[in-house]
Design a protein around this motif. Structure first.
Motif, short mmCIF file in Angstrom:
data_model
loop_
_atom_site.label_atom_id
_atom_site.label_comp_id
_atom_site.label_asym_id
_atom_site.label_seq_id
_atom_site.Cartn_x
_atom_site.Cartn_y
_atom_site.Cartn_z
N GLN A 1 3.85 14.74 26.13
CA GLN A 1 3.36 13.40 25.89
C GLN A 1 1.98 13.41 25.25
OE1 GLN A 1 4.82 10.50 26.11
NE2 GLN A 1 2.99 9.38 25.47
N ARG A 2 1.15 14.36 25.66
CA ARG A 2 -0.21 14.39 25.13
C ARG A 2 -0.21 14.65 23.62
NH1 ARG A 2 0.07 19.22 28.14
NH2 ARG A 2 0.18 21.06 26.81
N ASP A 3 0.69 15.51 23.13
CA ASP A 3 0.78 15.81 21.70
C ASP A 3 1.33 14.61 20.94
OD1 ASP A 3 -0.11 18.27 22.47
OD2 ASP A 3 1.79 19.30 22.14
N ALA A 4 2.35 13.97 21.52
CA ALA A 4 2.98 12.84 20.85
C ALA A 4 2.01 11.69 20.67
CB ALA A 4 4.20 12.38 21.65
N GLU A 5 1.11 11.49 21.64
CA GLU A 5 0.15 10.39 21.55
C GLU A 5 -0.80 10.59 20.38
OE1 GLU A 5 -3.06 8.04 24.42
OE2 GLU A 5 -2.46 10.10 24.89
N LEU A 6 -1.34 11.79 20.24
CA LEU A 6 -2.26 12.07 19.14
C LEU A 6 -1.54 12.01 17.80
CD1 LEU A 6 -4.97 12.89 17.97
CD2 LEU A 6 -4.45 15.28 18.56
N ARG A 7 -0.32 12.56 17.75
CA ARG A 7 0.44 12.55 16.49
C ARG A 7 0.74 11.11 16.06
NH1 ARG A 7 3.97 15.58 18.08
NH2 ARG A 7 5.66 14.14 18.59
N GLN A 8 1.10 10.25 17.02
CA GLN A 8 1.39 8.85 16.69
C GLN A 8 0.14 8.14 16.20
OE1 GLN A 8 3.17 6.59 19.86
NE2 GLN A 8 2.96 4.64 18.80
N ALA A 9 -0.99 8.42 16.85
CA ALA A 9 -2.25 7.79 16.43
C ALA A 9 -2.61 8.20 15.00
CB ALA A 9 -3.37 8.17 17.39
N CYS A 10 -2.41 9.49 14.69
CA CYS A 10 -2.73 9.96 13.34
C CYS A 10 -1.82 9.32 12.30
CB CYS A 10 -2.59 11.49 13.29
SG CYS A 10 -3.85 12.38 14.22
N ASN A 11 -0.53 9.19 12.62
CA ASN A 11 0.40 8.58 11.68
C ASN A 11 0.09 7.11 11.45
OD1 ASN A 11 1.88 10.91 11.15
ND2 ASN A 11 3.26 10.57 12.90
N GLU A 12 -0.25 6.40 12.52
CA GLU A 12 -0.60 4.99 12.37
C GLU A 12 -1.87 4.84 11.53
OE1 GLU A 12 -0.93 3.40 16.28
OE2 GLU A 12 1.22 3.55 16.72
N TYR A 13 -2.82 5.73 11.74
CA TYR A 13 -4.08 5.67 10.96
C TYR A 13 -3.81 5.95 9.49
CZ TYR A 13 -8.88 6.80 9.57
OH TYR A 13 -10.10 6.82 8.95
N LEU A 14 -2.99 6.94 9.19
CA LEU A 14 -2.65 7.23 7.80
C LEU A 14 -1.93 6.05 7.16
CD1 LEU A 14 -1.40 10.94 8.11
CD2 LEU A 14 -3.40 10.15 6.82
N ASP A 15 -1.06 5.40 7.92
CA ASP A 15 -0.35 4.24 7.40
C ASP A 15 -1.32 3.11 7.07
OD1 ASP A 15 2.28 3.45 6.67
OD2 ASP A 15 2.29 2.01 8.32
N MET A 16 -2.33 2.93 7.93
CA MET A 16 -3.35 1.91 7.67
C MET A 16 -4.14 2.24 6.40
SD MET A 16 -6.85 1.21 7.80
CE MET A 16 -7.50 2.56 8.79
N LEU A 17 -4.50 3.50 6.24
CA LEU A 17 -5.26 3.92 5.06
C LEU A 17 -4.48 3.65 3.78
CD1 LEU A 17 -6.77 7.34 6.26
CD2 LEU A 17 -7.94 5.14 6.07
N ARG A 18 -3.16 3.84 3.85
CA ARG A 18 -2.34 3.64 2.66
C ARG A 18 -2.16 2.17 2.34
NH1 ARG A 18 2.96 2.75 1.06
NH2 ARG A 18 3.59 3.90 -0.79
N HIS A 19 -1.86 1.35 3.34
CA HIS A 19 -1.51 -0.04 3.08
C HIS A 19 -2.72 -0.98 3.07
CE1 HIS A 19 2.80 0.65 3.10
NE2 HIS A 19 2.65 1.39 4.20
N ALA A 20 -3.63 -0.80 4.01
CA ALA A 20 -4.77 -1.71 4.12
C ALA A 20 -5.91 -1.30 3.19
CB ALA A 20 -5.27 -1.79 5.57
N ARG A 21 -6.18 -0.01 3.13
CA ARG A 21 -7.30 0.45 2.30
C ARG A 21 -6.85 0.93 0.93
NH1 ARG A 21 -11.16 4.26 5.74
NH2 ARG A 21 -12.07 4.39 3.65
N ARG A 22 -5.54 1.09 0.76
CA ARG A 22 -4.94 1.46 -0.53
C ARG A 22 -5.59 2.72 -1.13
NH1 ARG A 22 -1.61 -2.48 -2.39
NH2 ARG A 22 -1.76 -4.53 -1.38
N LEU A 23 -5.72 3.73 -0.31
CA LEU A 23 -6.28 4.98 -0.80
C LEU A 23 -5.29 5.68 -1.72
CD1 LEU A 23 -8.03 6.45 2.38
CD2 LEU A 23 -8.97 4.95 0.62
N SER A 24 -5.80 6.50 -2.61
CA SER A 24 -4.96 7.20 -3.56
C SER A 24 -4.14 8.27 -2.85
CB SER A 24 -5.83 7.86 -4.64
OG SER A 24 -6.57 8.94 -4.08
N PRO A 25 -3.01 8.68 -3.45
CA PRO A 25 -2.20 9.74 -2.84
C PRO A 25 -2.99 11.02 -2.59
CG PRO A 25 -0.96 8.63 -4.56
CD PRO A 25 -2.37 8.10 -4.64
N ARG A 26 -3.87 11.37 -3.51
CA ARG A 26 -4.66 12.60 -3.33
C ARG A 26 -5.59 12.48 -2.13
NH1 ARG A 26 -8.55 15.45 -7.92
NH2 ARG A 26 -9.26 17.18 -6.61
#
Length: 341
Positions: A16-41
């Motif tokens: 569970q401890r690994d899954a929590e951090l992995r989920q947080a990282c994925n949600e953060y990356l999703d925010m960076l892509r959609h809300a902040r519209r960062l480039s693929p690089r």
């Protein structure tokens, strides 16, 4: 959509401890892509940094809330020990810091373990300075009478201005912004008050430096003579100068106060014509002024005052240049300096 961070293979289902951090990282990356519209690089760089964070947390069996500043500092030390540059470490810390800041803003963490952690300080590069012979050659350069430069109508005017600029920069260690702001003498009118000026009787210039700090520095005899030679020709450079430029010490080709860019261009051209093997810029003459003065006097505090440095630390870098000079002298001259083959 940004690729999610995948579970580490071979673990038979992450705790569970690994899954929590992995989920947080994925949600953060999703925010960076959609809300902040960062480039693929940029997203790729963030993903790499967060995967590294997840790997390190897993190796210590740490849950998301269990990551502390001590862990972050330990990981930074490991990155540094592994050969990562301070700049790259700072970028990785920025990625981690952004994740924890975002989680804190959403009430998912009580504190940011990266907040007060800094990357190792990068070594300050040594300033580039000319040798004494090169600096003198640049300042005193004059083209032969049969060269194209000498025969052009603007030749005498440009040569006088170029020599005066080079001599003054090397003689007084001015910044280019201070040089272009100089007036022929102190002037105060309803339209204009001098930021910097020449005191011909005292053989000094007064300038307005960084932070609005005013300082006065001496001008050597060769520089004063070069300035007088320029002033003798200056009237022909300003037939249509506007009122705000009439007091300016240096005028450009259009009769206006010379710009920093023009000083850069003319100094580079002068260095090429003088046969110098390096690209010269105005700040290089300031470095040369400081280095040569320190080599001769050893007076660090005096050089600090002349340069207008607020902190002695900014001046101390020239002691390293001075040591390099002494080391070269030693290697060349000392009979026991020969390195074993």
């Amino acid at each position: 959509m940004a690729s999610p961070i995948k579970p580490e293979p071979g673990r038979g289902g992450a705790p569970q401890r690994d899954a929590e951090l992995r989920q947080a990282c994925n949600e953060y990356l999703d925010m960076l892509r959609h809300a902040r519209r960062l480039s693929p690089r940029t997203l790729t760089n963030y993903r790499r940094d967060l995967e590294d964070l997840q790997t390190r947390a897993q190796s210590h069996e740490l849950p998301l809330a269990g990551i502390t500043p001590h862990h972050i500092r330990t990981w930074v030390a490991a990155l540094h020990g592994g050969g990562m540059t301070p700049r790259a470490i700072a970028a990785r810390l920025s990625g981690w810091r952004g994740l924890f800041t975002w989680l804190g803003q959403h009430g998912r963490l009580p504190s940011n373990p990266v907040q007060d952690v800094r990357a190792p300080r990068a070594a300050r590069p040594l300033p580039k300075a000319l040798s004494v012979d090169q600096a003198v050659a640049l300042a005193s350069y004059a083209p032969a009478a049969d060269t194209p430069e000498a025969s052009t109508p603007a030749g005498p005017l440009a040569r006088a201005r170029g020599r005066a600029i080079a001599e003054l920069l090397y003689s007084s260690g001015l910044r280019v912004s201070e040089l272009v702001g100089l007036d022929m003498r102190y002037t105060r009118t309803a339209e204009h008050e001098s930021a910097g000026w020449v005191d011909w009787d005292a053989c000094e210039v007064t300038v307005l430096g960084k932070g609005g700090k005013r300082r006065t520095v001496p001008v050597g005899a060769p520089a004063l003579q070069a300035l007088r030679d320029w002033l003798a020709l200056r009237p022909s450079a300003s037939p249509a100068s506007v009122a705000s430029d009439q007091a300016a010490l240096f005028l450009g080709p259009r009769g206006r106060r010379i710009s920093p860019q023009r000083v850069w261009e003319e100094l580079r051209a002068r260095a090429r014509a003088a046969g110098l093997p390096t690209a010269v810029h105005p700040h290089m003459l300031r470095h040369s002024f400081a280095s040569h003065l320190l080599q001769s006097s050893g007076d660090l505090r005096g050089v600090q005052e002349l340069l207008g440095h607020a902190s002695i630390a900014s001046t101390q870098i020239y002691t390293r240049l001075d040591f390099q000079h002494l080391a070269k002298v030693y290697d060349t001259a000392h009979p026991r300096a020969k390195k074993p083959r």
